[in-house]
Design a protein around this motif. Structure first.
Motif, PDB file in Angstrom:
ATOM      1  N   ALA A   1       2.202   9.346  -6.059  1.00  0.00           N
ATOM      2  CA  ALA A   1       2.592  10.722  -5.718  1.00  0.00           C
ATOM      3  C   ALA A   1       3.726  11.199  -6.610  1.00  0.00           C
ATOM      4  CB  ALA A   1       3.008  10.792  -4.256  1.00  0.00           C
ATOM      5  N   LEU A   2       4.637  10.312  -6.952  1.00  0.00           N
ATOM      6  CA  LEU A   2       5.791  10.676  -7.768  1.00  0.00           C
ATOM      7  C   LEU A   2       5.416  10.822  -9.245  1.00  0.00           C
ATOM      8  CD1 LEU A   2       8.907  11.062  -7.934  1.00  0.00           C
ATOM      9  CD2 LEU A   2       9.073   8.581  -8.295  1.00  0.00           C
TER      10      LEU A   2
ATOM     11  N   ASP B   1       0.831  -1.206   0.000  1.00  0.00           N
ATOM     12  CA  ASP B   1       0.000   0.000   0.000  1.00  0.00           C
ATOM     13  C   ASP B   1       0.862   1.250   0.000  1.00  0.00           C
ATOM     14  OD1 ASP B   1      -2.258  -1.561   0.021  1.00  0.00           O
ATOM     15  OD2 ASP B   1      -2.671  -1.311   2.161  1.00  0.00           O
ATOM     16  N   ALA B   2       1.916   1.231   0.809  1.00  0.00           N
ATOM     17  CA  ALA B   2       2.808   2.396   0.865  1.00  0.00           C
ATOM     18  C   ALA B   2       3.482   2.640  -0.476  1.00  0.00           C
ATOM     19  CB  ALA B   2       3.850   2.195   1.960  1.00  0.00           C
TER      20      ALA B   2
ATOM     21  N   LEU C   1      -3.691  12.242 -10.106  1.00  0.00           N
ATOM     22  CA  LEU C   1      -4.510  11.052  -9.899  1.00  0.00           C
ATOM     23  C   LEU C   1      -4.538  10.651  -8.427  1.00  0.00           C
ATOM     24  CD1 LEU C   1      -3.555   8.850 -12.986  1.00  0.00           C
ATOM     25  CD2 LEU C   1      -5.534  10.338 -12.681  1.00  0.00           C
ATOM     26  N   LEU C   2      -3.412  10.836  -7.731  1.00  0.00           N
ATOM     27  CA  LEU C   2      -3.409  10.572  -6.297  1.00  0.00           C
ATOM     28  C   LEU C   2      -4.388  11.496  -5.585  1.00  0.00           C
ATOM     29  CD1 LEU C   2      -2.368   9.279  -3.710  1.00  0.00           C
ATOM     30  CD2 LEU C   2      -0.517  10.967  -3.698  1.00  0.00           C
TER      31      LEU C   2
ATOM     32  N   ASP D   1       0.621  15.954   2.091  1.00  0.00           N
ATOM     33  CA  ASP D   1       0.412  14.930   3.121  1.00  0.00           C
ATOM     34  C   ASP D   1      -0.329  13.710   2.590  1.00  0.00           C
ATOM     35  OD1 ASP D   1       1.622  16.502   5.105  1.00  0.00           O
ATOM     36  OD2 ASP D   1      -0.263  17.522   5.556  1.00  0.00           O
ATOM     37  N   LEU D   2      -0.968  13.836   1.430  1.00  0.00           N
ATOM     38  CA  LEU D   2      -1.741  12.725   0.894  1.00  0.00           C
ATOM     39  C   LEU D   2      -0.863  11.529   0.526  1.00  0.00           C
ATOM     40  CD1 LEU D   2      -4.245  14.715  -1.365  1.00  0.00           C
ATOM     41  CD2 LEU D   2      -4.551  13.949   1.002  1.00  0.00           C
ATOM     42  N   ALA D   3       0.438  11.773   0.364  1.00  0.00           N
ATOM     43  CA  ALA D   3       1.370  10.691   0.036  1.00  0.00           C
ATOM     44  C   ALA D   3       1.912   9.991   1.284  1.00  0.00           C
ATOM     45  CB  ALA D   3       2.541  11.241  -0.784  1.00  0.00           C
ATOM     46  N   ASP D   4       1.473  10.390   2.441  1.00  0.00           N
ATOM     47  CA  ASP D   4       1.946   9.806   3.701  1.00  0.00           C
ATOM     48  C   ASP D   4       1.286   8.447   3.911  1.00  0.00           C
ATOM     49  OD1 ASP D   4       2.684   9.163   6.261  1.00  0.00           O
ATOM     50  OD2 ASP D   4       1.718  10.885   7.222  1.00  0.00           O
ATOM     51  N   PRO D   5       2.065   7.346   3.930  1.00  0.00           N
ATOM     52  CA  PRO D   5       1.462   6.015   4.127  1.00  0.00           C
ATOM     53  C   PRO D   5       0.696   5.889   5.445  1.00  0.00           C
ATOM     54  CG  PRO D   5       3.718   5.817   3.325  1.00  0.00           C
ATOM     55  CD  PRO D   5       3.515   7.266   3.678  1.00  0.00           C
TER      56      PRO D   5
END
Length: 444
Positions: A90-91, A82-83, A96-97, A413-417
């Motif tokens: 994100a990258l 998931d991470a 889309l994220l 912060d949306l990319a924070d697992p």
């Protein structure tokens, strides 16, 4: 038997953020990249819902959706843990994220279209989840929306649930944001107003030039058929394409109705007089058509303040009240108009203001936060009682928000697992509090 209109408000989700995803929604675009406060947003929504319950109205809560939506990201080719999925998205595709982290299901006026049993041929309450195909971040909602609605209105003797319409622009459906119902009393057969932005299969039909028309005539007519409505129960009205191009992305940004009151802007519709005559003909009852002149409230002021994205509710006394955002109070033209409205001979006798700025900044006012369900006392008794707002549930949900929600969230912060873990933990606990069963994909 007693009849009334219940409001089911969307609970703001843990990933509430300002990504500016909604082209055509001026507030959403103007506030893109601001820092959001999910905790404050959820509590503002709960406070507004509790205030309506305290006024003696029936008030329910609809659960938010699971976000980040890793299942959609995996469908488009991201893999691994998931991470890893989150960090790759994100990258490589941050837009889309952002779409897969949207908390826009909070605006349950877009959750579905609802027809009460007084209007339908089989005498059941009908629900059709909106497909929301015009916006990627909302098009991923309908399946879970259907599960949440079925878990909330869970007795098939009283409630008829439909699948969402085909996922094609010809059937673009935005739910109750483009639908309202007029009636003499909630328990009497009424006239359902379906407002559409374009006729998708007619290449010569009028449509907006700048912003998309999200609701089609074809979708509105399909919902009316599914809900077993007779022709005499329906009026189809086209929204003025020129106001869509000024940021009026849904009808509930330019008009709202309740019982025998239709409150609308002078520029809201096409062919207005003929359509009002059709309503009068089909609903043989005293009607109040309250038209707000452009000279008093411009389209710009209406959009900025969300004057028409207010709720009109019938209080236990029989009088009506407008539930408005404080933005209406702060706008000089709109405030002056509302003060004048209270002096006119209409059923609207009060205006009550609420601070829902976290929602407003993302492009949704008080009416966006609720799904209206006209019902009788037997149908109310058949609803999942754990979704109805009481003092106990209000207190428990506030404690739940304090426990699980952040008070600051940026798009970075949306990319924070860790956000995945926080969100799933919160929603798993919520589904137990509200006795929803396994409505989320991670629970299945």
């Amino acid at each position: 038997m007693k009849h009334f209109e219940a409001n089911f408000d969307g609970l703001v989700g843990p990933t509430h953020n300002y990504a500016g995803l909604s082209f055509g929604n001026v507030a959403s675009q103007n506030n893109a990249a601001l820092i959001s406060n999910p905790k404050a947003a959820a509590k503002q929504g709960l406070q507004k819902a509790k205030a309506l319950a305290d006024l003696g109205l029936i008030q329910g809560i609809l659960a938010p959706q699971e976000r980040p939506d890793l299942y959609t990201l995996r469908r488009i080719g991201f893999s691994g843990t998931d991470a890893n999925v989150l960090q790759q998205a994100a990258l490589k595709t941050p837009a889309l994220l952002n779409a897969c982290c949207s908390a826009s299901s909070m605006w349950t006026a877009n959750a579905a279209t609802v027809s009460p049993s007084a209007d339908t041929r089989d005498g059941k309450l009908h629900f059709t989840p909106a497909n929301l195909v015009d916006k990627l971040h909302r098009s991923i909602e309908p399946i879970t929306t259907g599960r949440i609605l079925t878990a909330t209105f869970n007795d098939p003797h009283y409630f008829h649930h439909h699948n969402h319409l085909p996922e094609h622009n010809s059937f673009g459906d935005e739910g109750a944001a483009n639908h309202t119902r007029l009636c003499k009393e909630y328990g009497h057969a009424g006239v359902e107003l379906f407002v559409y932005g374009q006729e998708a299969t007619n290449p010569n039909a009028l449509k907006p030039k700048k912003y998309p028309a999200r609701q089609t005539l074809e979708a509105s007519m399909a919902v009316a058929r599914l809900h077993q409505l007779d022709d005499e129960n329906c009026v189809f009205i086209q929204q003025n394409p020129e106001v869509i191009d000024q940021g009026v992305f849904h009808n509930d940004v330019i008009a709202v109705g309740n019982q025998n009151v239709l409150f609308y802007h002078e520029q809201a519709f096409l062919n207005t007089n003929n359509k009002l005559d059709e309503i009068r003909r089909k609903l043989d009852s005293e009607l109040y058509f309250i038209e707000v002149p452009t000279a008093q409230v411009s389209i710009n002021d209406a959009v900025k303040s969300y004057l028409f994205n207010t709720q009109i509710v019938t209080l236990p006394s029989g009088d009506m009240a407008i539930i408005a955002p404080t933005d209406c109070q702060e706008n000089p033209a709109v405030n002056a108009y509302l003060n004048e409205l209270l002096t006119l001979n209409t059923p609207i006798k009060q205006v009550k203001y609420f601070d829902v700025k976290q929602s407003m900044q993302n492009g949704g006012g008080p009416a966006c936060l609720r799904l209206r369900v006209a019902m009788n006392q037997d149908e109310l008794a058949a609803v999942n009682q754990h979704t109805l707002l009481t003092d106990a549930l209000f207190n428990r949900l506030n404690i739940w928000v304090d426990k699980h929600y952040r008070d600051r969230l940026s798009t970075q912060d949306l990319a924070d697992p860790q956000l995945i873990i926080e969100s799933r933990t919160a929603l798993d606990e919520l589904s137990q509090i509200m006795k929803l069963g396994s409505v989320y994909q991670f629970q299945r």
